[in-house]
Enzyme design. Structure first.
Site, PDB file in Angstrom:
ATOM      1  N   SER A  70       0.837  -1.199   0.000  1.00 16.56           N
ATOM      2  CA  SER A  70       0.000   0.000   0.000  1.00 16.56           C
ATOM      3  C   SER A  70       0.874   1.252   0.000  1.00 16.56           C
ATOM      4  CB  SER A  70      -0.941   0.015   1.209  1.00 16.56           C
ATOM      5  OG  SER A  70      -0.221  -0.070   2.425  1.00 16.56           O
TER       6      SER A  70
ATOM      7  N   ASN B  23      -2.588  -1.949  13.044  1.00 19.56           N
ATOM      8  CA  ASN B  23      -4.038  -1.786  12.962  1.00 19.56           C
ATOM      9  C   ASN B  23      -4.514  -0.504  13.658  1.00 19.56           C
ATOM     10  OD1 ASN B  23      -3.776  -4.239  11.782  1.00 19.56           O
ATOM     11  ND2 ASN B  23      -4.852  -5.419  13.354  1.00 19.56           N
TER      12      ASN B  23
ATOM     13  N   HIS C 276     -39.577  22.722 -12.508  1.00 23.18           N
ATOM     14  CA  HIS C 276     -39.738  21.763 -13.618  1.00 23.18           C
ATOM     15  C   HIS C 276     -39.009  22.249 -14.880  1.00 23.18           C
ATOM     16  CE1 HIS C 276     -43.103  20.094 -11.195  1.00 23.18           C
ATOM     17  NE2 HIS C 276     -43.323  21.367 -10.951  1.00 23.18           N
TER      18      HIS C 276
ATOM     19  N   SER D 298     -13.616  23.698 -29.261  1.00 25.47           N
ATOM     20  CA  SER D 298     -13.784  22.399 -29.905  1.00 25.47           C
ATOM     21  C   SER D 298     -12.665  22.224 -30.921  1.00 25.47           C
ATOM     22  CB  SER D 298     -15.144  22.356 -30.598  1.00 25.47           C
ATOM     23  OG  SER D 298     -15.144  21.392 -31.627  1.00 25.47           O
TER      24      SER D 298
ATOM     25  N   LYS E  84     -17.030  27.188 -31.248  1.00 25.93           N
ATOM     26  CA  LYS E  84     -17.451  26.706 -29.931  1.00 25.93           C
ATOM     27  C   LYS E  84     -16.651  27.257 -28.755  1.00 25.93           C
ATOM     28  CE  LYS E  84     -19.792  23.644 -28.890  1.00 25.93           C
ATOM     29  NZ  LYS E  84     -20.571  22.472 -28.943  1.00 25.93           N
TER      30      LYS E  84
ATOM     31  N   GLU F 214     -18.924  21.119 -16.644  1.00 28.31           N
ATOM     32  CA  GLU F 214     -19.252  19.757 -17.096  1.00 28.31           C
ATOM     33  C   GLU F 214     -18.387  18.713 -16.391  1.00 28.31           C
ATOM     34  OE1 GLU F 214     -20.243  19.616 -21.619  1.00 28.31           O
ATOM     35  OE2 GLU F 214     -18.762  21.169 -21.307  1.00 28.31           O
TER      36      GLU F 214
ATOM     37  N   GLN G 204      -7.265  -2.114   3.969  1.00 31.70           N
ATOM     38  CA  GLN G 204      -6.197  -1.350   3.310  1.00 31.70           C
ATOM     39  C   GLN G 204      -6.734  -0.630   2.066  1.00 31.70           C
ATOM     40  OE1 GLN G 204      -2.144  -2.920   3.123  1.00 31.70           O
ATOM     41  NE2 GLN G 204      -2.378  -3.089   0.914  1.00 31.70           N
TER      42      GLN G 204
ATOM     43  N   LYS H 226      -8.142   3.425   1.581  1.00 30.10           N
ATOM     44  CA  LYS H 226      -7.421   4.681   1.392  1.00 30.10           C
ATOM     45  C   LYS H 226      -7.568   5.285  -0.001  1.00 30.10           C
ATOM     46  CE  LYS H 226      -4.159   2.796   4.034  1.00 30.10           C
ATOM     47  NZ  LYS H 226      -5.200   2.116   4.801  1.00 30.10           N
TER      48      LYS H 226
HETATM   49  N1  ARG Z   1      -1.247  -1.205   5.200  1.00 28.62           N
HETATM   50  C1  ARG Z   1      -2.255  -1.608   6.126  1.00 28.62           C
HETATM   51  C2  ARG Z   1      -3.528  -0.820   5.892  1.00 28.62           C
HETATM   52  O1  ARG Z   1      -3.466   0.145   5.237  1.00 28.62           O
HETATM   53  C3  ARG Z   1      -1.773  -1.355   7.532  1.00 28.62           C
HETATM   54  C4  ARG Z   1      -2.279  -2.306   8.545  1.00 28.62           C
HETATM   55  C5  ARG Z   1      -1.774  -3.652   8.262  1.00 28.62           C
HETATM   56  N2  ARG Z   1      -2.036  -4.546   9.323  1.00 28.62           N
HETATM   57  C6  ARG Z   1      -1.771  -5.831   9.236  1.00 28.62           C
HETATM   58  N3  ARG Z   1      -1.998  -6.545  10.273  1.00 28.62           N
HETATM   59  N4  ARG Z   1      -1.294  -6.390   8.152  1.00 28.62           N
HETATM   60  O2  ARG Z   1      -4.567  -1.188   6.369  1.00 28.62           O
END
Ligand code: ARG
Length: 457
Positions: A22, A109, A155, A276, A282, A289, A321, A324
């Site tokens: 990630s 976590n 309307h 355009s 245009k 938009e 994960q 994000k």
């Molecule tokens: N990269 C993980 C996330 O964004 C971090 C937490 C990972 N935890 C684990 N026990 N593998 O959620």
């Protein structure tokens, strides 16, 4: 071998490393990760869980790592999974055994929950002040064109004349509720998650109160399982951003219509339009938009996150994960929209004459005739019926409402007198509407002043 590789005998397969990483997107959290680690080790030292010198050394090293990342001198690699592992690995590389104490009484976590919450604190502040800038542009444009009258629509049919400023202030109101919603959800995410560990807290005598104080959290989460599993604060933020985007999309639709040849109420500045590649004549309202289009994408981000969370058993699952990218995408998209939107609004030109021409359609004043009859003690439903009959008579006799003589009017409205023939000016129609919230010039000026004071605050 990865930092968690104690129980493993072989390295991660390279494709797996790429699949599970990630870092490519969570590296943007680095400042918050570092801020959190500094507070965490400071607390660990205060609680005598690690030596004070270790905490000091870790904090100093974290500052160096932050500078390195700031200056793009820090190397990121898929093998180290995420931002947490990158920073911890760098600490251990420089400080050895002492660096390896940073993750005491902490799990990724609760760490990732902390980083995300800290990040949102800043982003919500930035977004709210950008929305305020857009509100200012709308109020300004309304004030500069306070005498502009256009037909209001229901309307998408001509309804009644309104001040252009009144129309713009409708959006200012919507945007203010968007800001309120964003600020209110802060109370939910501005709560310290750290200290929840992987799921069940820790056996070590940490003080979550100290960390909360150091990181300026007014509250601490009450349930460690909820804390590592929960993403509803992010769902809530994305809902609020979706509602904001919906408002922007509606404003965009108005702007697109107004700038079409059929309406010709406004002209966008050249700098905020494109042409355009084929049709030389245009000039297109692309910003509006694309903003309307990007709204779909923000809704998609919300749907991704809701769907991501719906089937997860407690507590943390690696699926999380994936929270994000939609979160970041919606935030980036909203900021992008706001960056171009306020100046586009500020620079648009208003064709007051065309607006007034459209608002001068005498049919728009039909309600005024009915309300005049109410003043003469005719029950509204009967009044409505009589004016309806007059409109019908006009259609059958190919006349506009303001072209009928008093005698002709009396066929449908026996109560009519000469003053009824003066009801067809959009300005006097507006001037009669001075109750709170209506489109009368005094009332709208009052609203403009209200917003001016509030936005300068
Ligand atoms: N990269 C993980 C996330 O964004 C971090 C937490 C990972 N935890 C684990 N026990 N593998 O959620």
């Amino acid at each position: 071998m990865a930092l968690w590789g104690g129980r493993f005998t072989s390295d991660t397969n390279q494709d797996v490393a790429e699949f599970t990483e990630s870092i490519s997107f969570d590296k943007r959290l680095y400042k918050y990760d570092i801020m959190g680690s500094k507070a965490h080790v400071t607390m660990l030292a205060k609680q005598n869980i690690i030596p004070t010198e270790t905490a000091t050394a870790i904090c100093a090293e974290l500052t160096k790592i932050e500078e390195k990342i700031d200056n793009k001198k820090f190397e990121f690699s898929f093998d180290l999974e995420d931002i947490h592992m990158h920073i911890e690995t760098a600490l251990i590389e420089s400080l050895g055994k002492e660096g390896a104490r940073v993750h005491t009484a902490r799990s990724r976590n609760d760490q990732v929950a902390l980083d995300t919450r800290l990040y949102l604190r800043d982003e919500v502040t930035i977004i709210c002040s950008a929305i305020k800038e857009l509100q200012k542009s709308l109020v300004e444009l309304g004030d500069e064109n306070i005498d502009a009258i256009l037909p209001g629509f229901t309307h998408l049919q001509h309804a009644q004349p309104v001040l252009f400023a009144h129309h713009l202030l409708a959006y200012v109101e919507m945007l203010s509720r968007d800001i309120e919603r964003l600020e209110e959800c802060r109370t939910r995410f501005n709560v310290l998650p750290l200290g929840s560990g992987a799921i069940a807290g820790t056996t070590l005598p940490i003080s979550r109160e100290i960390v909360a104080e150091l990181l300026d959290f007014p509250a601490i989460t009450r349930n460690s399982m909820d804390t590592v599993a929960d993403r509803d604060f992010a769902c809530e933020l994305l809902s609020n951003l979706s509602i904001f985007a919906m408002h922007i999309s509606r404003l965009s639709e108005d702007i697109i219509l107004w700038s079409s040849q059929e309406f010709n109420f406004i002209e966008l500045d050249d700098a905020f339009c494109t042409g355009s590649s084929l049709m030389p004549q245009k000039k297109n309202p692309d910003i509006a938009e694309i903003a309307r289009g990007k709204t779909a994408r923000i809704y998609g981000d919300l749907m991704s996150l809701l769907t991501l969370c719906k089937g997860l058993p407690l507590t943390y699952n690696r699926d999380l994960q994936e929270d994000k990218e939609p979160l970041f995408d919606a935030i980036d998209t909203v900021k992008l929209i706001l960056k171009v939107y306020a100046p586009m609004v500020a620079t648009m030109n208003i064709n007051k004459d065309n607006m007034l021409k459209a608002a001068s359609d005498p049919n728009l004043m039909a309600t005024d005739i009915a309300e005049k009859l109410v003043e003469l003690d005719v029950p509204f439903r009967d009044a409505h019926h009589r004016v309806g009959a007059l409109v019908k008579w006009c259609k059958e006799n190919s006349k506009e409402l303001n072209e009928v003589s008093l005698d002709e009017m009396k066929i449908s409205i026996p109560e009519a007198d000469k003053s009824f023939l003066d009801l067809f000016s959009p300005l006097s129609s507006i001037e009669k509407r001075e109750i709170l919230g209506a489109t009368g010039p005094k009332e709208v000026n009052k609203q403009i002043k209200f917003w001016r004071d509030k936005l300068i605050e």
